[in-house]
Design an enzyme around this catalytic site. Structure first.
Site, PDB file in Angstrom:
ATOM      1  N   LYS A 144      36.974  32.179 -38.109  1.00  0.00           N
ATOM      2  CA  LYS A 144      37.345  31.528 -38.683  1.00  0.00           C
ATOM      3  C   LYS A 144      37.962  30.780 -36.872  1.00  0.00           C
ATOM      4  CE  LYS A 144      41.756  28.590 -40.438  1.00  0.00           C
ATOM      5  NZ  LYS A 144      43.312  29.302 -40.827  1.00  0.00           N
ATOM      6  N   SER A 148      43.911  26.542 -44.818  1.00  0.00           N
ATOM      7  CA  SER A 148      43.302  25.111 -44.051  1.00  0.00           C
ATOM      8  C   SER A 148      42.103  26.455 -43.710  1.00  0.00           C
ATOM      9  CB  SER A 148      44.534  25.692 -42.671  1.00  0.00           C
ATOM     10  OG  SER A 148      44.472  26.794 -42.003  1.00  0.00           O
ATOM     11  N   SER A 197      47.621  30.159 -45.744  1.00  0.00           N
ATOM     12  CA  SER A 197      46.160  29.304 -45.786  1.00  0.00           C
ATOM     13  C   SER A 197      44.128  30.665 -46.009  1.00  0.00           C
ATOM     14  CB  SER A 197      45.546  29.345 -44.045  1.00  0.00           C
ATOM     15  OG  SER A 197      46.448  27.594 -43.768  1.00  0.00           O
TER      16      SER A 197
HETATM   17  N1  GLN Z   1      49.192  24.466 -45.187  1.00  0.00           N
HETATM   18  C1  GLN Z   1      50.161  24.554 -45.031  1.00  0.00           C
HETATM   19  C2  GLN Z   1      50.263  24.241 -43.541  1.00  0.00           C
HETATM   20  O1  GLN Z   1      49.717  23.577 -43.299  1.00  0.00           O
HETATM   21  C3  GLN Z   1      49.756  26.345 -44.558  1.00  0.00           C
HETATM   22  C4  GLN Z   1      49.443  26.665 -43.827  1.00  0.00           C
HETATM   23  C5  GLN Z   1      48.275  27.847 -42.794  1.00  0.00           C
HETATM   24  O2  GLN Z   1      48.919  28.702 -44.167  1.00  0.00           O
HETATM   25  N2  GLN Z   1      47.854  27.869 -42.627  1.00  0.00           N
HETATM   26  O3  GLN Z   1      51.087  24.604 -42.808  1.00  0.00           O
END
Ligand code: GLN
Length: 488
Positions: free
Chosen positions: A80, A155, A179
């Protein structure tokens, strides 16, 4: 004859490599060819690292030839875009870091390189890991290999899509509120978030430091377990990392849920907005687990309703502080035509950050400002403690918690981008695990309308072995495997 090298598990690939039936170079080439064919549609990758994959595959073949292959020798991996790799452009999915080449490699990645993994490239993600669909990427959205008009989740959507499409055997992601688990669920692969502190965060571009953890995507629970065990453990470069036990079971085979108590939190089971098809898949999974000898017990996490609100104060508060370093002076983008230094900061940040990142920096700065700190930030921290206590109470009644990972299957691209709140709701079943620092996994548990559904297993702190045991038993009993999606 081996049909398709992009459908192997680590275990199978390792055996074939050691037997000399295939070489690491061939394994990598098979993946690169698949990427060339599919990635123009899926768009899982932001950039490729041929110089790395060539030298790492050669090195793996040399070591295998000498009979001293490390455990991941020759295994193709995607990383990532939030994990620094020395000399490889790393941008956290953001224009503000365009061109940034870190002078060091994240510990988690370095340990997997040490274990022989071969890096194919850098995967797309929401900007600074803020999002649930990968549509907040500063570059382009990634598509779900199961249906190219839908999101892969986020994400870490690029990593999940890469594994689901057979464009990498394993991939790394980061999980702050879900995420890793949520995109794993939406793409039909395995994704695991370890206990906070299990994996060093050194070299992870920080979003919310008290919530962030690095973890693996894979096509089987065993592959995720092997990958996790190789990157876990204390690192002098991250004071929150730990050598605590709890990974022992990983290398033994089998494990059963017989006699285990699996808690189903009623607030998760009946969560608002859960799709009937997701609930049906969860019910079927619970039936399978019960048949495999588990006792299903009713538990309660009474503060679930406040979790989302607390998370969306704490995460933005921490990000507003973490992202202060991107000022056009030290890293990446610099708007140097400004009349003074303040304007230079402002112009750089306005140009470099996308809408969602700016929204969160503003929310977080507000919540931390004097006069509002007690009302918002301190209150959210208190709620966080209550949520942690809910889990402590629940784990007195059960060994692990099971639920759906996401209330919905993959949604159409563009369907939630105008409504941040509906996007935030994607994490309602996962973010409690981050607020409490617990280990969690998502494993494929069938489909709804032809799209993958994920089963989430949460364990007590340092209880990875419990989580993996439940996940592996379910995988075995259900005979549901992550399939390599056919795409086009
Ligand atoms: N969707 C969540 C956010 O936008 C979690 C994101 C993540 O786990 N990096 O904060």
């Amino acid at each position: 004859m081996i049909d398709d090298l992009t459908e192997l598990t680590i275990k199978d690939a390792a055996r074939l490599l050691r037997l000399g039936s295939i070489s690491s170079a061939e394994l990598v080439t098979a993946h690169v060819e698949r990427i060339e064919r599919l990635d123009p549609h899926v768009k899982a990758y932001l950039r490729f690292t041929p110089e790395l994959w060539e030298s790492q595959a050669d090195e793996a073949d040399r070591k295998i030839g000498q009979g001293e292959a490390p455990p991941l020798a020759g295994i193709p991996m995607a990383v990532k875009d939030v994990l620094c790799v020395r000399g490889v452009e790393t941008t956290a999915g953001s224009q503000i870091l365009r061109g940034f080449k870190p002078p060091y490699t994240a510990t988690a990645v370095a340990r997997l390189f040490e274990a022989g993994a071969v890096m194919l490239g850098v995967t797309n993600c929401d900007e600074f890991a803020m999002g649930s669909s990968t549509e907040n990427s500063g570059y382009f959205p990634t598509r779900n290999p199961w249906d190219l008009d839908r999101v892969p989740g986020g994400s870490s959507g690029g990593s999940a899509a890469a594994v689901a499409a057979g464009e990498a055997m394993i991939a790394l992601g980061s999980d702050t509120g879900g995420s890793i688990r949520q995109p794993a669920a939406l793409c039909g692969v395995v994704g695991m978030k370890p206990t906070y502190g299990r994996v060093s965060r050194y070299g992870l571009i920080a979003f919310a430091s008290s919530l962030d953890q690095i973890g693996p995507f894979a096509r089987t629970v065993d592959d995720a377990a092997i990958t996790l065990s190789l990157m876990a453990g204390f690192d002098p470069l991250d004071a929150t990392s730990s050598d605590r036990p709890g990974l022992e079971v990983l290398n033994s085979s089998g494990g059963t849920v017989k006699g285990m108590r699996l808690g189903v939190p009623r607030e998760y089971y009946d969560v608002k907005g859960i799709e009937p098809g997701v609930k049906a898949a969860l019910d079927a999974a619970l039936f399978i687990l019960r048949n495999a000898g588990a006792e299903i017990v009713d538990v309660s996490l009474p503060h679930t309703d406040y979790g989302l609100a607390a998370y969306y104060i704490i995460a933005p508060a921490e990000c507003s502080s973490n992202l202060a370093r991107f000022d056009g002076v030290r890293y990446g983008l610099a708007e140097v035509d400004a009349p003074n230094i303040t304007d230079e900061y402002m112009q750089t940040r306005r140009k470099g950050f996308g809408t969602e990142v700016r929204r969160r920096v503003m929310l977080g700065t507000y919540a931390l400002s004097s006069g509002y700190y007690d009302a918002y930030y301190l209150k959210a921290q208190k709620v966080r403690t209550l949520i942690k206590r809910d889990f402590d109470e629940a784990f007195k009644k059960c060994d692990a918690i099971v639920s759906a990972t996401s209330p919905t299957v993959a949604f159409p691209i563009g369907s939630k981008t105008q409504d941040p709140l509906s996007m935030y709701l994607c994490d309602v079943l996962t973010l409690g695990g981050n607020l409490a620092g617990l280990p969690g996994i998502s494993v494929p548990c069938g489909t709804s309308d032809g799209l993958p559904v994920g089963l989430q297993v949460l364990g007590p702190q340092w209880g990875e072995s419990v989580v993996l045991r439940v996940a592996r038993s379910y995988e075995e009993a259900s005979e549901i495997r992550a399939e390599v999606a056919s795409v086009v």
